[in-house]
Design a protein around this motif. Structure first.
Motif, PDB file in Angstrom:
ATOM      1  N   LEU A  35      -8.768  -1.371 -10.121  1.00 26.97           N
ATOM      2  CA  LEU A  35      -8.130  -0.990  -8.860  1.00 26.97           C
ATOM      3  C   LEU A  35      -9.052  -1.187  -7.658  1.00 26.97           C
ATOM      4  O   LEU A  35      -8.579  -1.178  -6.518  1.00 26.97           O
ATOM      5  N   LYS A  36     -10.341  -1.376  -7.905  1.00 30.67           N
ATOM      6  CA  LYS A  36     -11.303  -1.507  -6.805  1.00 30.67           C
ATOM      7  C   LYS A  36     -11.786  -2.937  -6.616  1.00 30.67           C
ATOM      8  O   LYS A  36     -12.730  -3.178  -5.855  1.00 30.67           O
ATOM      9  N   MET A  57      -9.660   2.043 -13.648  1.00 30.48           N
ATOM     10  CA  MET A  57     -10.128   2.451 -12.322  1.00 30.48           C
ATOM     11  C   MET A  57     -10.974   1.362 -11.692  1.00 30.48           C
ATOM     12  O   MET A  57     -10.926   1.145 -10.473  1.00 30.48           O
ATOM     13  N   PHE A 108       0.352   0.326  -4.466  1.00 32.71           N
ATOM     14  CA  PHE A 108      -0.274  -0.826  -5.099  1.00 32.71           C
ATOM     15  C   PHE A 108      -1.607  -1.159  -4.434  1.00 32.71           C
ATOM     16  O   PHE A 108      -1.787  -0.968  -3.233  1.00 32.71           O
ATOM     17  N   SER A 109      -2.524  -1.669  -5.229  1.00 40.82           N
ATOM     18  CA  SER A 109      -3.754  -2.273  -4.732  1.00 40.82           C
ATOM     19  C   SER A 109      -3.647  -3.781  -4.921  1.00 40.82           C
ATOM     20  O   SER A 109      -2.929  -4.256  -5.801  1.00 40.82           O
ATOM     21  N   LEU A 128      -2.454  -0.480 -16.764  1.00 37.07           N
ATOM     22  CA  LEU A 128      -2.358  -1.001 -15.400  1.00 37.07           C
ATOM     23  C   LEU A 128      -1.089  -1.844 -15.293  1.00 37.07           C
ATOM     24  O   LEU A 128      -0.853  -2.750 -16.094  1.00 37.07           O
ATOM     25  N   VAL A 176      -1.411  -4.319  -8.199  1.00 43.83           N
ATOM     26  CA  VAL A 176      -1.702  -3.500  -9.377  1.00 43.83           C
ATOM     27  C   VAL A 176      -1.655  -2.022  -9.001  1.00 43.83           C
ATOM     28  O   VAL A 176      -1.962  -1.641  -7.868  1.00 43.83           O
ATOM     29  N   LYS A 177      -1.267  -1.217  -9.957  1.00 40.96           N
ATOM     30  CA  LYS A 177      -1.320   0.241  -9.801  1.00 40.96           C
ATOM     31  C   LYS A 177      -1.242   0.866 -11.188  1.00 40.96           C
ATOM     32  O   LYS A 177      -0.767   0.236 -12.142  1.00 40.96           O
ATOM     33  N   PRO A 178      -1.681   2.113 -11.340  1.00 45.19           N
ATOM     34  CA  PRO A 178      -1.585   2.771 -12.649  1.00 45.19           C
ATOM     35  C   PRO A 178      -0.133   2.888 -13.094  1.00 45.19           C
ATOM     36  O   PRO A 178       0.756   3.176 -12.300  1.00 45.19           O
ATOM     37  N   CYS A 213     -13.489  -6.049 -15.905  1.00 40.50           N
ATOM     38  CA  CYS A 213     -13.532  -4.646 -15.474  1.00 40.50           C
ATOM     39  C   CYS A 213     -13.797  -3.694 -16.635  1.00 40.50           C
ATOM     40  O   CYS A 213     -14.192  -2.544 -16.409  1.00 40.50           O
ATOM     41  N   GLU A 255       0.821  -1.199   0.000  1.00 41.79           N
ATOM     42  CA  GLU A 255       0.000   0.000   0.000  1.00 41.79           C
ATOM     43  C   GLU A 255       0.859   1.253   0.000  1.00 41.79           C
ATOM     44  O   GLU A 255       0.530   2.237  -0.673  1.00 41.79           O
TER      45      GLU A 255
END
Length: 272
Positions: free
Chosen positions: A125-126, A122, A16-17, A53, A35-37, A74, A12
């Protein structure tokens, strides 16, 4: 498992998620895709930063097809790149033969998932619900089944391989014939300096050399001769200077020896 350079507790803090993934529906153990942008100092056109991503901790048995299927939940995915380590994308090499494939990955990999719209990134990421990498509808072969598949794919049909070789040699001979045709068209034609290219097939009659070309050739020979004479003169001058320098060093050496001998002879014992 944590990716190289990023601990589980520091995921975090690194931005990263986590996306939980399981190999099968009944697998008691789950892993975490980090994962992260994607952010880069020099963004590439194939990886737009608002739609790409960056994925770490990808298992070695995970393929591009399985990642495409997972992240398509997604949003629409434009492309998926799998690499052994993070870095700029490399253009995939054209396969020289359909009978041989690249060596499979031996460790965890990284991936770049490019969505068609920023909303897809996006949404990824959730994600909180675990994803299944090998469902019944799209199973991933592992263990004995994977070894059998790799062994079976490694057996090449001799007739099909020979047909592929014949087609390759046919294209190769065609390219060689085209190059020879171009060389024959240029053979016998003088260049801008008046020289005629001679090939192993012998010199062919071409355009006769004009008077201007002859004068240019004579002047070129004169320049080469003058340059050679000048080079020889400089070589003799360097040898003469080197010989004179060595003679001066020897003379100085003899003078130093005489001075040291005089100093030793004049040395006397003076206790007071």
């Amino acid at each position: 498992m944590a990716p190289r350079g990023v601990g589980v507790g520091g995921a975090e803090s690194a931005g990263f998620s986590e996306i939980p993934v399981r190999f099968a529906d009944r697998s008691p153990v789950s892993r975490r895709l980090l994962v992260k942008p994607h952010r880069a100092r020099e963004p590439a056109a194939a990886r737009p930063q608002n739609r790409t991503l960056f994925v770490l901790n990808v298992p070695p048995y995970c393929t591009q097809e399985s990642l495409l299927r997972l992240f398509s939940q997604c949003g629409a995915v434009a492309s998926v790149e799998l690499q052994d380590r993070p870095g700029p994308g490399t253009k995939p090499e054209a396969k020289k033969s359909k009978f041989f494939s690249r060596k499979p990955a031996e460790g965890f990999q990284v991936a770049y998932v490019v969505f068609k719209k920023p909303a897809g990134m996006m949404s990824a990421l959730k994600v909180q619900e675990p994803w299944v990498l090998s469902p019944k509808e799209h199973p991933i072969r592992t263990g004995l089944q994977k070894w059998i598949q790799e062994y079976s794919s490694g057996i090449v049909d001799p007739e099909a391989l020979q047909s592929d070789i014949d087609e390759f040699m046919k294209q190769h001979d065609k390219r060689v014939a085209e190059l020879e045709a171009v060389a024959e068209a240029e053979d016998g034609v003088p260049d801008e300096e008046g020289w005629v290219k001679v090939t192993r097939k012998g010199r062919r009659p071409g355009v006769p050399r004009t008077e201007a070309h002859s004068l240019q050739a004579i002047q070129r020979e004169k320049r080469k001769r003058a340059q050679k004479e000048l080079l020889n003169f400089y070589s003799w001058q360097r040898k003469d200077a080197k010989r004179e320098h060595i003679a001066q060093l020897r003379k100085k050496f003899e003078e130093d020896k005489q001075r040291i001998a005089v100093m030793r002879a004049e040395r006397k014992f003076k206790p007071y």
